[in-house]
Design a protein around this motif. Structure first.
Motif, mmCIF file in Angstrom:
data_model
loop_
_atom_site.group_PDB
_atom_site.id
_atom_site.type_symbol
_atom_site.label_atom_id
_atom_site.label_comp_id
_atom_site.label_asym_id
_atom_site.label_seq_id
_atom_site.Cartn_x
_atom_site.Cartn_y
_atom_site.Cartn_z
ATOM 1 N N PHE A 22 0.697 -1.402 -0.369
ATOM 2 C CA PHE A 22 0.146 0.053 0.073
ATOM 3 C C PHE A 22 1.429 1.138 -0.016
ATOM 4 O O PHE A 22 1.053 2.061 -1.112
ATOM 5 C CB PHE A 22 -0.872 -0.055 1.630
ATOM 6 N N ILE A 23 1.525 1.369 1.058
ATOM 7 C CA ILE A 23 2.569 2.331 0.644
ATOM 8 C C ILE A 23 3.495 2.784 0.306
ATOM 9 O O ILE A 23 3.427 4.187 -0.555
ATOM 10 C CB ILE A 23 3.396 2.871 2.778
ATOM 11 N N GLN A 24 4.539 1.836 -0.436
ATOM 12 C CA GLN A 24 5.358 1.824 -1.220
ATOM 13 C C GLN A 24 4.547 2.122 -2.701
ATOM 14 O O GLN A 24 5.020 3.377 -3.079
ATOM 15 C CB GLN A 24 6.018 0.861 -1.473
ATOM 16 N N THR A 25 3.239 1.752 -2.619
ATOM 17 C CA THR A 25 2.721 1.686 -4.073
ATOM 18 C C THR A 25 2.291 3.206 -4.226
ATOM 19 O O THR A 25 2.401 4.085 -5.364
ATOM 20 C CB THR A 25 1.628 0.625 -4.516
ATOM 21 N N ARG A 26 1.529 4.261 -2.847
ATOM 22 C CA ARG A 26 1.008 5.382 -3.040
ATOM 23 C C ARG A 26 2.014 6.189 -3.410
ATOM 24 O O ARG A 26 2.298 7.174 -3.971
ATOM 25 C CB ARG A 26 0.870 6.093 -1.838
ATOM 26 N N LEU A 27 3.398 5.823 -2.646
ATOM 27 C CA LEU A 27 4.338 7.076 -3.202
ATOM 28 C C LEU A 27 5.344 6.531 -4.590
ATOM 29 O O LEU A 27 5.247 7.472 -4.963
ATOM 30 C CB LEU A 27 5.851 6.512 -2.016
ATOM 31 N N GLY A 39 13.600 5.138 -5.269
ATOM 32 C CA GLY A 39 13.986 4.895 -4.946
ATOM 33 C C GLY A 39 13.649 5.836 -3.580
ATOM 34 O O GLY A 39 14.090 5.183 -2.039
ATOM 35 N N VAL A 40 12.826 7.076 -3.626
ATOM 36 C CA VAL A 40 12.822 7.501 -2.802
ATOM 37 C C VAL A 40 11.505 6.179 -1.733
ATOM 38 O O VAL A 40 11.056 6.333 -0.481
ATOM 39 C CB VAL A 40 12.098 8.915 -3.205
ATOM 40 N N ALA A 41 10.699 6.193 -3.078
ATOM 41 C CA ALA A 41 9.524 5.264 -2.259
ATOM 42 C C ALA A 41 10.767 3.961 -1.232
ATOM 43 O O ALA A 41 9.272 3.690 -0.535
ATOM 44 C CB ALA A 41 9.067 5.048 -3.548
ATOM 45 N N VAL A 42 10.970 3.322 -1.841
ATOM 46 C CA VAL A 42 11.261 2.644 -0.987
ATOM 47 C C VAL A 42 12.396 2.491 0.025
ATOM 48 O O VAL A 42 12.069 1.996 1.366
ATOM 49 C CB VAL A 42 12.614 1.068 -2.181
ATOM 50 N N LEU A 44 11.804 5.245 2.274
ATOM 51 C CA LEU A 44 10.437 5.792 2.847
ATOM 52 C C LEU A 44 9.841 4.557 3.910
ATOM 53 O O LEU A 44 9.300 4.549 4.861
ATOM 54 C CB LEU A 44 10.202 6.973 2.301
ATOM 55 N N SER A 45 8.916 3.273 2.524
ATOM 56 C CA SER A 45 8.235 2.814 3.399
ATOM 57 C C SER A 45 9.412 1.656 3.928
ATOM 58 O O SER A 45 8.874 1.351 5.093
ATOM 59 C CB SER A 45 7.625 1.683 2.072
ATOM 60 N N SER A 46 10.727 1.654 3.458
ATOM 61 C CA SER A 46 11.384 0.528 4.776
ATOM 62 C C SER A 46 11.955 1.350 5.664
ATOM 63 O O SER A 46 11.901 1.294 6.978
ATOM 64 C CB SER A 46 12.574 0.554 3.860
ATOM 65 N N LEU A 47 12.332 2.579 5.883
ATOM 66 C CA LEU A 47 12.806 3.553 7.599
ATOM 67 C C LEU A 47 11.040 3.587 7.771
ATOM 68 O O LEU A 47 10.955 3.629 8.697
ATOM 69 C CB LEU A 47 12.281 5.053 6.444
ATOM 70 N N LEU A 48 9.273 3.646 7.414
ATOM 71 C CA LEU A 48 8.134 3.172 8.458
ATOM 72 C C LEU A 48 8.241 2.104 8.934
ATOM 73 O O LEU A 48 8.282 1.794 10.542
ATOM 74 C CB LEU A 48 7.676 4.395 7.184
ATOM 75 N N LEU A 49 8.668 1.122 7.846
ATOM 76 C CA LEU A 49 8.538 -0.224 8.706
ATOM 77 C C LEU A 49 9.542 -0.238 9.715
ATOM 78 O O LEU A 49 9.385 -0.881 10.784
ATOM 79 C CB LEU A 49 9.442 -1.700 7.491
ATOM 80 N N GLY A 50 11.137 0.566 9.447
ATOM 81 C CA GLY A 50 12.474 0.230 10.854
ATOM 82 C C GLY A 50 11.403 0.672 11.590
ATOM 83 O O GLY A 50 11.520 0.647 12.634
ATOM 84 N N GLY A 68 13.403 -3.924 5.053
ATOM 85 C CA GLY A 68 12.593 -3.852 4.212
ATOM 86 C C GLY A 68 12.928 -3.237 3.035
ATOM 87 O O GLY A 68 12.633 -3.635 1.943
ATOM 88 N N VAL A 69 14.584 -2.735 1.964
ATOM 89 C CA VAL A 69 14.505 -2.872 2.002
ATOM 90 C C VAL A 69 14.968 -4.163 0.749
ATOM 91 O O VAL A 69 14.577 -3.779 -0.131
ATOM 92 C CB VAL A 69 16.330 -1.878 1.335
ATOM 93 N N LEU A 70 15.567 -4.850 1.172
ATOM 94 C CA LEU A 70 15.097 -6.650 0.614
ATOM 95 C C LEU A 70 13.789 -6.794 -0.025
ATOM 96 O O LEU A 70 14.200 -7.192 -0.819
ATOM 97 C CB LEU A 70 15.811 -7.544 2.080
ATOM 98 N N TYR A 71 12.343 -6.379 1.586
ATOM 99 C CA TYR A 71 11.504 -6.925 0.607
ATOM 100 C C TYR A 71 11.324 -5.792 -0.285
ATOM 101 O O TYR A 71 10.185 -6.419 -1.348
ATOM 102 C CB TYR A 71 10.462 -6.475 1.835
#
Length: 109
Positions: A22-27, A39-42, A44-50, A68-71
């Motif tokens: 959801f979040i990464q797709t919206r970004l 790159g920014v979407a990956v 930000l979504s990884s940072l939020l997961l962290g 999150g980056v791996l995912y």
């Protein structure tokens, strides 16, 4: 076994779907799905997961963000959410089994 089942449903399916489905797709819809936008979407979504994992301290936040980056890599490599969901589930399973067999490892957190 209850915690393991919860980790697969809440963490593996829930978190991965929320942050990378959801979040990464919206970004990427806002910023673009290639180059810097991706790159920014990956990131930000990884940072939020962290940041969702602050109960594990700074090391847990950093490890979760790197995961999150791996995912994200798995998501775009295999063009499905099932690859990161399975990776998340297996990582959590290894963690639960390790804590069950060895106990918590202190000093890094």
């Amino acid at each position: 076994l209850t915690w393991l089942a919860l980790s697969w449903t809440v963490a593996a399916v829930g978190e991965t779907t929320a942050f990378f489905g959801f979040i990464q797709t919206r970004l990427t819809e806002m910023l673009g799905a290639t180059g810097v936008g991706l790159g920014v979407a990956v990131a930000l979504s990884s940072l939020l997961l962290g940041l969702l994992h602050t109960e594990y301290g700074i090391v847990g936040v950093l490890i979760s963000a790197v995961d999150g980056v791996l995912y994200s890599v798995l998501r775009y490599r295999y063009t499905t959410l099932w690859a990161p969901i399975l990776a998340h589930g297996f990582i959590d399973t290894i963690g639960f089994v390790s804590v069950f067999l060895v106990g918590p490892v202190y000093g890094l957190w």
